[in-house]
Write a protein that holds these residues in place. Sequence first.
Motif, PDB file in Angstrom:
ATOM      1  N   MET A  64     -38.561-104.881 -94.313  1.00 30.46           N
ATOM      2  CA  MET A  64     -37.727-103.920 -93.586  1.00 30.46           C
ATOM      3  C   MET A  64     -37.472-102.666 -94.411  1.00 30.46           C
ATOM      4  O   MET A  64     -37.526-101.547 -93.913  1.00 30.46           O
ATOM      5  CB  MET A  64     -36.400-104.579 -93.202  1.00 30.46           C
ATOM      6  CG  MET A  64     -36.574-105.678 -92.178  1.00 30.46           C
ATOM      7  SD  MET A  64     -35.012-106.217 -91.488  1.00 30.46           S
ATOM      8  CE  MET A  64     -34.382-107.186 -92.809  1.00 30.46           C
ATOM      9  N   PHE A  65     -37.188-102.871 -95.707  1.00 35.80           N
ATOM     10  CA  PHE A  65     -36.882-101.729 -96.571  1.00 35.80           C
ATOM     11  C   PHE A  65     -38.056-100.750 -96.601  1.00 35.80           C
ATOM     12  O   PHE A  65     -37.885 -99.542 -96.420  1.00 35.80           O
ATOM     13  CB  PHE A  65     -36.573-102.236 -97.987  1.00 35.80           C
ATOM     14  CG  PHE A  65     -36.465-101.149 -99.012  1.00 35.80           C
ATOM     15  CD1 PHE A  65     -35.328-100.358 -99.082  1.00 35.80           C
ATOM     16  CD2 PHE A  65     -37.500-100.893 -99.907  1.00 35.80           C
ATOM     17  CE1 PHE A  65     -35.225 -99.340-100.018  1.00 35.80           C
ATOM     18  CE2 PHE A  65     -37.403 -99.873-100.837  1.00 35.80           C
ATOM     19  CZ  PHE A  65     -36.259 -99.102-100.893  1.00 35.80           C
ATOM     20  N   VAL A  66     -39.252-101.271 -96.787  1.00 30.66           N
ATOM     21  CA  VAL A  66     -40.423-100.394 -96.871  1.00 30.66           C
ATOM     22  C   VAL A  66     -40.618 -99.676 -95.540  1.00 30.66           C
ATOM     23  O   VAL A  66     -41.018 -98.509 -95.500  1.00 30.66           O
ATOM     24  CB  VAL A  66     -41.678-101.173 -97.285  1.00 30.66           C
ATOM     25  CG1 VAL A  66     -42.894-100.260 -97.301  1.00 30.66           C
ATOM     26  CG2 VAL A  66     -41.475-101.800 -98.640  1.00 30.66           C
ATOM     27  N   TYR A  67     -40.313-100.372 -94.439  1.00 32.10           N
ATOM     28  CA  TYR A  67     -40.451 -99.691 -93.156  1.00 32.10           C
ATOM     29  C   TYR A  67     -39.536 -98.480 -93.092  1.00 32.10           C
ATOM     30  O   TYR A  67     -39.927 -97.406 -92.627  1.00 32.10           O
ATOM     31  CB  TYR A  67     -40.157-100.632 -91.974  1.00 32.10           C
ATOM     32  CG  TYR A  67     -40.647-100.021 -90.684  1.00 32.10           C
ATOM     33  CD1 TYR A  67     -41.912-100.321 -90.204  1.00 32.10           C
ATOM     34  CD2 TYR A  67     -39.883 -99.070 -90.003  1.00 32.10           C
ATOM     35  CE1 TYR A  67     -42.397 -99.705 -89.067  1.00 32.10           C
ATOM     36  CE2 TYR A  67     -40.358 -98.452 -88.869  1.00 32.10           C
ATOM     37  CZ  TYR A  67     -41.612 -98.779 -88.406  1.00 32.10           C
ATOM     38  OH  TYR A  67     -42.109 -98.151 -87.297  1.00 32.10           O
ATOM     39  N   VAL A  68     -38.313 -98.652 -93.579  1.00 29.12           N
ATOM     40  CA  VAL A  68     -37.378 -97.526 -93.558  1.00 29.12           C
ATOM     41  C   VAL A  68     -37.893 -96.399 -94.463  1.00 29.12           C
ATOM     42  O   VAL A  68     -37.852 -95.224 -94.090  1.00 29.12           O
ATOM     43  CB  VAL A  68     -35.968 -97.978 -93.975  1.00 29.12           C
ATOM     44  CG1 VAL A  68     -35.044 -96.794 -94.075  1.00 29.12           C
ATOM     45  CG2 VAL A  68     -35.435 -98.985 -92.973  1.00 29.12           C
ATOM     46  N   VAL A  69     -38.410 -96.775 -95.643  1.00 29.17           N
ATOM     47  CA  VAL A  69     -39.001 -95.762 -96.528  1.00 29.17           C
ATOM     48  C   VAL A  69     -40.077 -94.979 -95.782  1.00 29.17           C
ATOM     49  O   VAL A  69     -40.127 -93.744 -95.786  1.00 29.17           O
ATOM     50  CB  VAL A  69     -39.610 -96.427 -97.784  1.00 29.17           C
ATOM     51  CG1 VAL A  69     -40.452 -95.423 -98.571  1.00 29.17           C
ATOM     52  CG2 VAL A  69     -38.515 -96.992 -98.661  1.00 29.17           C
ATOM     53  N   MET A  70     -40.930 -95.732 -95.099  1.00 26.46           N
ATOM     54  CA  MET A  70     -42.037 -95.110 -94.372  1.00 26.46           C
ATOM     55  C   MET A  70     -41.513 -94.180 -93.276  1.00 26.46           C
ATOM     56  O   MET A  70     -42.023 -93.073 -93.081  1.00 26.46           O
ATOM     57  CB  MET A  70     -42.873 -96.229 -93.757  1.00 26.46           C
ATOM     58  CG  MET A  70     -44.180 -95.840 -93.197  1.00 26.46           C
ATOM     59  SD  MET A  70     -45.067 -97.339 -92.713  1.00 26.46           S
ATOM     60  CE  MET A  70     -44.602 -97.474 -91.008  1.00 26.46           C
ATOM     61  N   ALA A  71     -40.465 -94.620 -92.594  1.00 26.04           N
ATOM     62  CA  ALA A  71     -39.920 -93.799 -91.521  1.00 26.04           C
ATOM     63  C   ALA A  71     -39.274 -92.529 -92.065  1.00 26.04           C
ATOM     64  O   ALA A  71     -39.419 -91.452 -91.488  1.00 26.04           O
ATOM     65  CB  ALA A  71     -38.910 -94.606 -90.706  1.00 26.04           C
ATOM     66  N   VAL A  72     -38.568 -92.657 -93.193  1.00 24.70           N
ATOM     67  CA  VAL A  72     -37.955 -91.466 -93.789  1.00 24.70           C
ATOM     68  C   VAL A  72     -39.052 -90.489 -94.205  1.00 24.70           C
ATOM     69  O   VAL A  72     -38.975 -89.280 -93.929  1.00 24.70           O
ATOM     70  CB  VAL A  72     -37.075 -91.857 -95.001  1.00 24.70           C
ATOM     71  CG1 VAL A  72     -36.644 -90.621 -95.766  1.00 24.70           C
ATOM     72  CG2 VAL A  72     -35.863 -92.645 -94.525  1.00 24.70           C
ATOM     73  N   ALA A  73     -40.086 -91.002 -94.857  1.00 20.87           N
ATOM     74  CA  ALA A  73     -41.207 -90.145 -95.251  1.00 20.87           C
ATOM     75  C   ALA A  73     -41.812 -89.481 -94.024  1.00 20.87           C
ATOM     76  O   ALA A  73     -42.130 -88.289 -94.027  1.00 20.87           O
ATOM     77  CB  ALA A  73     -42.258 -90.957 -95.992  1.00 20.87           C
ATOM     78  N   SER A  74     -41.943 -90.233 -92.938  1.00 19.15           N
ATOM     79  CA  SER A  74     -42.531 -89.682 -91.724  1.00 19.15           C
ATOM     80  C   SER A  74     -41.671 -88.562 -91.167  1.00 19.15           C
ATOM     81  O   SER A  74     -42.181 -87.530 -90.726  1.00 19.15           O
ATOM     82  CB  SER A  74     -42.665 -90.772 -90.661  1.00 19.15           C
ATOM     83  OG  SER A  74     -43.529 -91.770 -91.102  1.00 19.15           O
ATOM     84  N   PHE A  75     -40.360 -88.791 -91.213  1.00 18.03           N
ATOM     85  CA  PHE A  75     -39.471 -87.750 -90.708  1.00 18.03           C
ATOM     86  C   PHE A  75     -39.637 -86.475 -91.530  1.00 18.03           C
ATOM     87  O   PHE A  75     -39.777 -85.377 -90.987  1.00 18.03           O
ATOM     88  CB  PHE A  75     -38.016 -88.224 -90.759  1.00 18.03           C
ATOM     89  CG  PHE A  75     -37.048 -87.192 -90.275  1.00 18.03           C
ATOM     90  CD1 PHE A  75     -36.887 -86.982 -88.916  1.00 18.03           C
ATOM     91  CD2 PHE A  75     -36.341 -86.399 -91.157  1.00 18.03           C
ATOM     92  CE1 PHE A  75     -36.025 -86.013 -88.447  1.00 18.03           C
ATOM     93  CE2 PHE A  75     -35.473 -85.429 -90.709  1.00 18.03           C
ATOM     94  CZ  PHE A  75     -35.323 -85.234 -89.353  1.00 18.03           C
ATOM     95  N   ALA A  76     -39.656 -86.631 -92.861  1.00 23.24           N
ATOM     96  CA  ALA A  76     -39.827 -85.463 -93.726  1.00 23.24           C
ATOM     97  C   ALA A  76     -41.152 -84.773 -93.433  1.00 23.24           C
ATOM     98  O   ALA A  76     -41.241 -83.548 -93.376  1.00 23.24           O
ATOM     99  CB  ALA A  76     -39.760 -85.889 -95.184  1.00 23.24           C
TER     100      ALA A  76
END
Lengths: 239, 229, 229, 228, 228
Positions: A64-76
């Motif tokens: 889950m944590f990595v998914y959130v990392v990925m989503a934050v990166a995607s947003f940026a």
Amino acid sequence: MHRFANPAQFNRLADAVMPWAMVATVLLFGAGLYYALAGSPPDYQQGESVRVMYVHVPAAWMGMFVYVVMAVASFAALAWRHPLALLAGKAAAPIGATFTALALITGALWGKPMWGTYWVWDGRLTSVLVQFFLYLGYMALWKSMEDEEKAGNAASILALVGLVNIPIIKFSVDWWSTLHQPASVMRLDGPTIDGAMLVPLFLMAAAYQVYFTVVFIWRMKFEINNRKLSVMRSVDMGH
Amino acid sequence: MIDANLIFDSETRLTGSALGCRRGGRRVFDGLDFEVQAGDFLSLVGKNGSGKSTFLRMIAGFVPKVAGEVIYNQGGKTAAALASEDITLVGHQNGLKPGMSLRNNATFYYRLMTGGVPAPERLQIAADIFALGSLLDEPVQYFSSGQRHRSALMRFPFVARQIWLMDEPTVGLDADNRAALAALIQHHMACGGIVIAATHDPMWVQGNVLNMDQFQPAHGTETDDEGWL
Amino acid sequence: MIDANLIFDSETRLTGSALGCRRGGRRVFDGLDFEVQAGDFLSLVGKNGSGKSTFLRMIAGFVPKVAGEVIYNQGGKTAAALASEDITLVGHQNGLKPGMSLRNNATFYYRLMTGGVPAPERLQIAADIFALGSLLDEPVQYFSSGQRHRSALMRFPFVARQIWLMDEPTVGLDADNRAALAALIQHHMACGGIVIAATHDPMWVQGNVLNMDQFQPAHGTETDDEGWL
Amino acid sequence: MSAQPSVSSVFVALVRRDMALAWSQGGASLLALGFFLIAVSLFPFGVGPEPQILARIAPGVIWVVALLACVVSLDRLYQADYEDGSLDDLTLSPLGLVGVAGAKVLAHWLSTTLPLAIAAPALAVLLNLPDAGYPVLVASLLIGTPALSLIGSIGASLTVAVRRGGVLMFLLILPLYVPTLIFGVGAVDAAVTMSDPLPHLALLAATTLVATVVGLAASAAALKLAME
Amino acid sequence: MSAQPSVSSVFVALVRRDMALAWSQGGASLLALGFFLIAVSLFPFGVGPEPQILARIAPGVIWVVALLACVVSLDRLYQADYEDGSLDDLTLSPLGLVGVAGAKVLAHWLSTTLPLAIAAPALAVLLNLPDAGYPVLVASLLIGTPALSLIGSIGASLTVAVRRGGVLMFLLILPLYVPTLIFGVGAVDAAVTMSDPLPHLALLAATTLVATVVGLAASAAALKLAME
Ligand code: HEM
Ligand SMILES: Nc1ncnc2c1ncn2[C@@H]1O[C@H](COP(=O)(O)OP(=O)(O)OP(=O)(O)O)[C@@H](O)[C@H]1O
Ligand SMILES: Nc1ncnc2c1ncn2[C@@H]1O[C@H](COP(=O)(O)OP(=O)(O)OP(=O)(O)O)[C@@H](O)[C@H]1O
Ligand SMILES: [Mg+2]
Ligand SMILES: [Mg+2]
């Protein structure tokens, strides 16, 4: 954001962090595995099979944590059109998918002695499976177009859409009454697990975290080099 | 021809300075300046791959620019408003639905752009410009390549917009229709319209020429700020 | 240029008489006679929709004819053998796989046509004719429209076949490449090849002209034998 | 001119190209596999998680979904080549249209439907298939999937000139898949209930043989028509 | 120049065009319906004709197949317009890309997914659905199918620039369909077992609402990116 906004900066930072992270990974895994396999008592109900927990639970958290990392990166990547953020998402995805797969597999192996079956269709298990599929979709989308930037942007949108799945994973055990047990560590009112189990659990969680950092940095450098190479090649082609 | 008394705003002016554009991860052009104003014809020339189509799609707002600025009427209008009110673009694809007749295709296009229903005479006049009058009720799927291309070009006179972006408009046209195209462009200029056309063929219209070959990025510029990606 | 000593059979002769063709339920042309022989260039001209593309596809065996006959070498060869041994056709679509590099596209084309693997020099020479040498390893999807079209034209020199059918080969080519195309055609003619090209642009090559406008079916012919369908 | 081209090496070239395209970015293979995986896992949501029910319907669901995955991936078997003009080239090659259809179907089977057969046991676990069913499940898929590719090729070639052909193709093909489906599921059910699956497998093999003859001829004819 | 165009009449024009195309020859509507019909009728072949088993799995099968029919028909929702250049026109219209996505999704729902909901009772008869299930089956489909179109639109827009996007779209969309499926089937199962379907229907409605917001925004963003 802007401190990491160019690859040279990133590389410098990465080179500084990398050795420490590698040492920490080895130490934490050593200590964590020792406690998990030998240094903690068997559970009075589950017996020795409780030791799967030390692999399973942190893997599920990291998925889950990595998914959130990925989503934050995607947003940026979408908001500021920053290429480094795009590559960060790309670098994180396979690692997250691996953690998720690990949680699924260890969970299934654990399920056989605990529930008498490898797999049941309950909310928690299902939503984790969906998360795994989202990772796969994200990676497939990256690969689907030759134009990396376009592919990455499309994948980023998918990552953001898939974010709605995270609360579903987290709260599925509360929303559906199911076999999988509810949160006992990550609770607002404090953990309800015995301390002897908490120590190895946290050691393993920390080990996973630094391991992620190491692999993530390594994959980032790899992706950056790849991009540089392909740009150099296209310049040589003389357009 | 079609709107008898149509005169576009004569103050209109579109200026770009130091424009740069990237596609497929590679700079296509750099440091491009241009200016057009009401009544102008600008023809884009240059080698294959020099960025003519990319330039047109950039003005229409499809391809983002990575450097420079386009200013419309001293900044009096945003890029989005420009695209949705003033621009007609016809490129390599013709945007026709093969199963529908030309009449239905054109009518839908008109409704999409204006929200209204076109008068039948308007449709007839627009079709006759490229000698499509007799084909109006045929399904587009049976058209030859030139007939299809003419059906796409018909959009220019059909919906009144000031800025016409044409990507290789002469492709596949026979001699009569090339003359019709030139006349149409001249008429649009006389009404205060603006035409920017990318082409390898003579267009038979007087105007400025922008040679895209001048703006090719120098080797090595790729290593600047965004070049590494 | 590519096969240094290639000389095609100088006896080759392709004759059509009273040809008629129907498409989309309508006669496209009627009573068409033509003849080409080794070393000939035939350019097809005519209005849009006069049947130039249809004629080329008929010779290649794609579109069946409804009247008349095509005879190859006094009947020494069947239409099927003609198509699979002697004809190269490049039309409006370019037959390139966007994700693959030009090199892989071309190599596959060569293997498909001959069963063999092309020598790298052969590929390089063929690519250089249209200045594609430096693009060989790029994925085709990043090509501009002219670059794509040139990549398609590259098939003509690449695989040795005697009869070249070209549908609007000049479309989207810049001036340098039009000259290269003319030189290529002339070379093929000198080797005893046959070129039939449908075009609206000047081709800069001497040869016979077939004006398709002459063969338009008269109004009312639709009522003959097959017209009821 | 050069020596007469060898038809077999042209055939091999086409098979290899199509397999490369299928496995490449966005290619059909991995994605058909993904569809198979996901669609099968949807059934427990729909039908409910009770293991006995799942076990009861497992062979049917796996076969039906394999069949749908196959059709979905067939969608653009010829259409991509038709739209970009490669089909013109294929027609002018020494191979002939029957050869073209054969090569494309073979490539499709190797790259796309065969992996489904190989992945099926994993999905059978999810659906609680009884142990006795596994070998016959794989065997029935190995024997039956070529028929899926071949019959699918008929639909794909008939709809090649139709935009939005995808769904039309479903409509044409799915009824033709019924015999394959019945014999395939029959074999697995027989194995699960401890009776003899061989008669079912034999019928399945016969279906595949008929599909080979009819499928290639019909595809070639349909392609010929589409080229007009 | 002419008066400011009314955005709502442009919206209506686009909805009507898309519906006309969907119902025309080769259009998506009848074909999705055909797929739905045929795929559901494959199940008795696959699973065997026993009425109790069929009744037990009926809601699940109908929902899963409706969902697959929807994805199959979504395949070219944007791709056809992208490939023939109409998407350029749509982008230059006064509507804006969110409006374009909204109009196209609405047209898709009206012309393609809504008919599935209407046809479902007929197929439920084939599968022996108990009488109590019918009203809720239709209600759940009416409430849930807009979410199918909306979520599908995300997948269709993300894969618009991908050749052979069809199967990739399945992979992206099907996991996102899971909540809709669970609540939809849950409602019908509740009705069949005589418990209260309302909570399920409420959750289904919530899913549709979330899908509206997320779906339109994500589709518009994806289309914008694809146009580059
Ligand atoms: C494939 C099957 C399984 C999956 C996908 C899965 C997934 C997860 C996830 C995502 C978490 C993290 C939840 C959170 O942080 O709130 C978790 C935690 C946990 N899982 Fe599993 N699990 C599976 C099987 C099992 C089994 C069989 C057991 C043991 C009976 C089990 C016991 C636990 C425990 C004790 C936790 C820690 C809960 C907490 O303290 O927050 N899991 N699992
Ligand atoms: N695929 C098709 N199906 C049915 N009819 C067609 C098709 N393509 C062309 N036609 C019809 O055949 C006639 C001749 O078309 P063809 O494409 O051969 O013309 P052309 O001379 O090549 O024209 P252009 O200069 O526009 O390329 C046209 O009237 C057209 O309506
Ligand atoms: N869709 C695309 N994706 C990525 N790169 C592209 C794309 N289209 C074009 N390019 C690249 O951008 C450059 C400019 O292409 P563009 O199509 O603008 O050229 P052009 O001047 O219109 O050429 P032509 O005369 O051939 O039409 C080319 O080098 C090409 O490689
Ligand atoms: Mg161009
Ligand atoms: Mg033509």
